[in-house]
Design a protein around this motif. Sequence first.
Motif, PDB file in Angstrom:
ATOM      1  N   GLY A  21       0.812  -1.202   0.000  1.00 54.14           N
ATOM      2  CA  GLY A  21       0.000   0.000   0.000  1.00 54.14           C
ATOM      3  C   GLY A  21       0.848   1.254   0.000  1.00 54.14           C
ATOM      4  N   ILE A  22       0.497   2.201  -0.846  1.00 53.92           N
ATOM      5  CA  ILE A  22       1.281   3.423  -1.029  1.00 53.92           C
ATOM      6  C   ILE A  22       0.856   4.474  -0.007  1.00 53.92           C
ATOM      7  N   LEU A  23       1.838   4.998   0.720  1.00 58.81           N
ATOM      8  CA  LEU A  23       1.587   6.087   1.670  1.00 58.81           C
ATOM      9  C   LEU A  23       2.526   7.238   1.330  1.00 58.81           C
ATOM     10  N   ASN A  24       2.038   8.142   0.485  1.00 58.96           N
ATOM     11  CA  ASN A  24       2.820   9.317   0.102  1.00 58.96           C
ATOM     12  C   ASN A  24       2.601  10.423   1.130  1.00 58.96           C
ATOM     13  N   VAL A  25       3.673  10.829   1.770  1.00 57.17           N
ATOM     14  CA  VAL A  25       3.566  11.901   2.769  1.00 57.17           C
ATOM     15  C   VAL A  25       4.175  13.180   2.186  1.00 57.17           C
ATOM     16  N   THR A  26       3.694  13.500   0.991  1.00 56.89           N
ATOM     17  CA  THR A  26       4.200  14.623   0.206  1.00 56.89           C
ATOM     18  C   THR A  26       3.047  15.575  -0.115  1.00 56.89           C
ATOM     19  N   PRO A  27       3.365  16.831  -0.399  1.00 56.24           N
ATOM     20  CA  PRO A  27       2.310  17.751  -0.832  1.00 56.24           C
ATOM     21  C   PRO A  27       2.030  17.695  -2.322  1.00 56.24           C
ATOM     22  N   ASP A  28       2.843  16.946  -3.096  1.00 65.50           N
ATOM     23  CA  ASP A  28       2.795  17.095  -4.555  1.00 65.50           C
ATOM     24  C   ASP A  28       2.853  15.793  -5.334  1.00 65.50           C
ATOM     25  N   SER A  29       2.512  14.647  -4.739  1.00 63.24           N
ATOM     26  CA  SER A  29       2.483  13.414  -5.515  1.00 63.24           C
ATOM     27  C   SER A  29       1.379  13.483  -6.562  1.00 63.24           C
ATOM     28  N   GLY A  53      -6.071  -5.091   3.946  1.00 60.00           N
ATOM     29  CA  GLY A  53      -5.280  -6.251   3.528  1.00 60.00           C
ATOM     30  C   GLY A  53      -3.890  -5.972   3.009  1.00 60.00           C
ATOM     31  N   ALA A  54      -3.354  -4.774   3.230  1.00 56.11           N
ATOM     32  CA  ALA A  54      -1.985  -4.487   2.789  1.00 56.11           C
ATOM     33  C   ALA A  54      -0.994  -5.335   3.568  1.00 56.11           C
ATOM     34  N   ASP A  55      -0.022  -5.898   2.863  1.00 60.85           N
ATOM     35  CA  ASP A  55       1.045  -6.683   3.494  1.00 60.85           C
ATOM     36  C   ASP A  55       2.253  -5.821   3.817  1.00 60.85           C
ATOM     37  N   ILE A  56       2.418  -4.721   3.082  1.00 58.98           N
ATOM     38  CA  ILE A  56       3.540  -3.801   3.246  1.00 58.98           C
ATOM     39  C   ILE A  56       2.986  -2.387   3.121  1.00 58.98           C
ATOM     40  N   ILE A  57       3.514  -1.466   3.921  1.00 59.75           N
ATOM     41  CA  ILE A  57       3.193  -0.050   3.759  1.00 59.75           C
ATOM     42  C   ILE A  57       4.440   0.650   3.235  1.00 59.75           C
ATOM     43  N   ASP A  58       4.318   1.258   2.060  1.00 55.83           N
ATOM     44  CA  ASP A  58       5.450   1.910   1.393  1.00 55.83           C
ATOM     45  C   ASP A  58       5.361   3.411   1.625  1.00 55.83           C
ATOM     46  N   ILE A  59       6.307   3.941   2.396  1.00 49.64           N
ATOM     47  CA  ILE A  59       6.263   5.350   2.798  1.00 49.64           C
ATOM     48  C   ILE A  59       7.289   6.152   1.982  1.00 49.64           C
ATOM     49  N   GLY A  60       6.802   7.205   1.329  1.00 54.20           N
ATOM     50  CA  GLY A  60       7.669   8.053   0.513  1.00 54.20           C
ATOM     51  C   GLY A  60       7.506   9.514   0.859  1.00 54.20           C
ATOM     52  N   GLY A  91       2.598  -2.681  13.910  1.00 55.08           N
ATOM     53  CA  GLY A  91       2.974  -4.039  13.548  1.00 55.08           C
ATOM     54  C   GLY A  91       3.182  -4.239  12.060  1.00 55.08           C
ATOM     55  N   ALA A  92       3.166  -3.149  11.304  1.00 54.70           N
ATOM     56  CA  ALA A  92       3.274  -3.237   9.846  1.00 54.70           C
ATOM     57  C   ALA A  92       4.710  -3.475   9.398  1.00 54.70           C
ATOM     58  N   ILE A  93       4.836  -4.130   8.252  1.00 55.66           N
ATOM     59  CA  ILE A  93       6.111  -4.164   7.530  1.00 55.66           C
ATOM     60  C   ILE A  93       6.167  -2.898   6.691  1.00 55.66           C
ATOM     61  N   VAL A  94       7.231  -2.117   6.873  1.00 49.37           N
ATOM     62  CA  VAL A  94       7.344  -0.798   6.251  1.00 49.37           C
ATOM     63  C   VAL A  94       8.503  -0.781   5.269  1.00 49.37           C
ATOM     64  N   SER A  95       8.238  -0.279   4.072  1.00 46.32           N
ATOM     65  CA  SER A  95       9.323  -0.009   3.122  1.00 46.32           C
ATOM     66  C   SER A  95       9.488   1.499   2.998  1.00 46.32           C
ATOM     67  N   ILE A  96      10.722   1.922   2.772  1.00 49.02           N
ATOM     68  CA  ILE A  96      11.022   3.343   2.583  1.00 49.02           C
ATOM     69  C   ILE A  96      11.302   3.568   1.104  1.00 49.02           C
ATOM     70  N   ASP A  97      10.534   4.455   0.514  1.00 54.82           N
ATOM     71  CA  ASP A  97      10.646   4.770  -0.914  1.00 54.82           C
ATOM     72  C   ASP A  97      11.591   5.960  -1.057  1.00 54.82           C
TER      73      ASP A  97
END
Length: 272
Positions: A21-29, A53-60, A91-97
Amino acid sequence: MQILQCRDKKLELGKKTLIMGILNVTPDSFSDGGTHNTLEKALEHAKLMLKEGADIIDIGGESTRPGYTKITEEEEIARVVPIIKEVVKLGAIVSIDTYKFKVAKAAFEAGAHILNDIWGLQYDNGKMAEIVKKYNVPVIAMHNQEDKIYNDDIIFTIKKFFKKTHDIAEKYGIPRDNIILDPGIGFGKGIDENLEVLSRLEELRELGRILLGASRKRFIGTILNDLPPQERVEGTVATTVIGIEKGVDIVRVHDVLANKRAAMVADRIIRR
């Protein structure tokens, strides 16, 4: 089947399609800029994606849409680190974008589990690879290039790029099994190139596990008579199902629930 060790967490590859799952913490995505760029909003959306149901949270923390504005490492770190710390607590698996090694280092110190690098370890002369080795994390390595010119067959070009990624990984002692390949839909590619890659994804599978990130991309909007990003859910689901049929193990998406449901049905048909 493969167990991917993500620091203190594990992912099982091959049993089912995993949803990032995409988690953009940006003002301009391009799709959701400004929607989740406060701690409270980001945490709320992460909780929703996990529930769906996200298995990974991808934070950018920096948008990489066409024509994006680069930000400093310090600003990117300030955006992502507080959110990573809180999402990890869920408890999430987190990826850093990120493609910046200093941002990756700060993210792993905050508890992130996976690197998602849009330049496939090739941006900074090995400094990112050193960080990956130090923290012993898996890498999602994306194909990228500055222009849309392909003098050779596009899949051959992507394979050459990934060979360089694998060579860098080998040099720094990163196991090949820890590398997941992303063909880079929308990066250095126009609509024709995107469709060509999507139609031939199975040719990349021999190199390793594949992640597909086509969610809400411009080519989907173009095909659907210029629909805006938020109305490209069904088009994204189509790419998810096609990707699964062609051997993809992870899909990176904005709309978790719709793609999760589609993947569950596709998996029952394809992964029997």
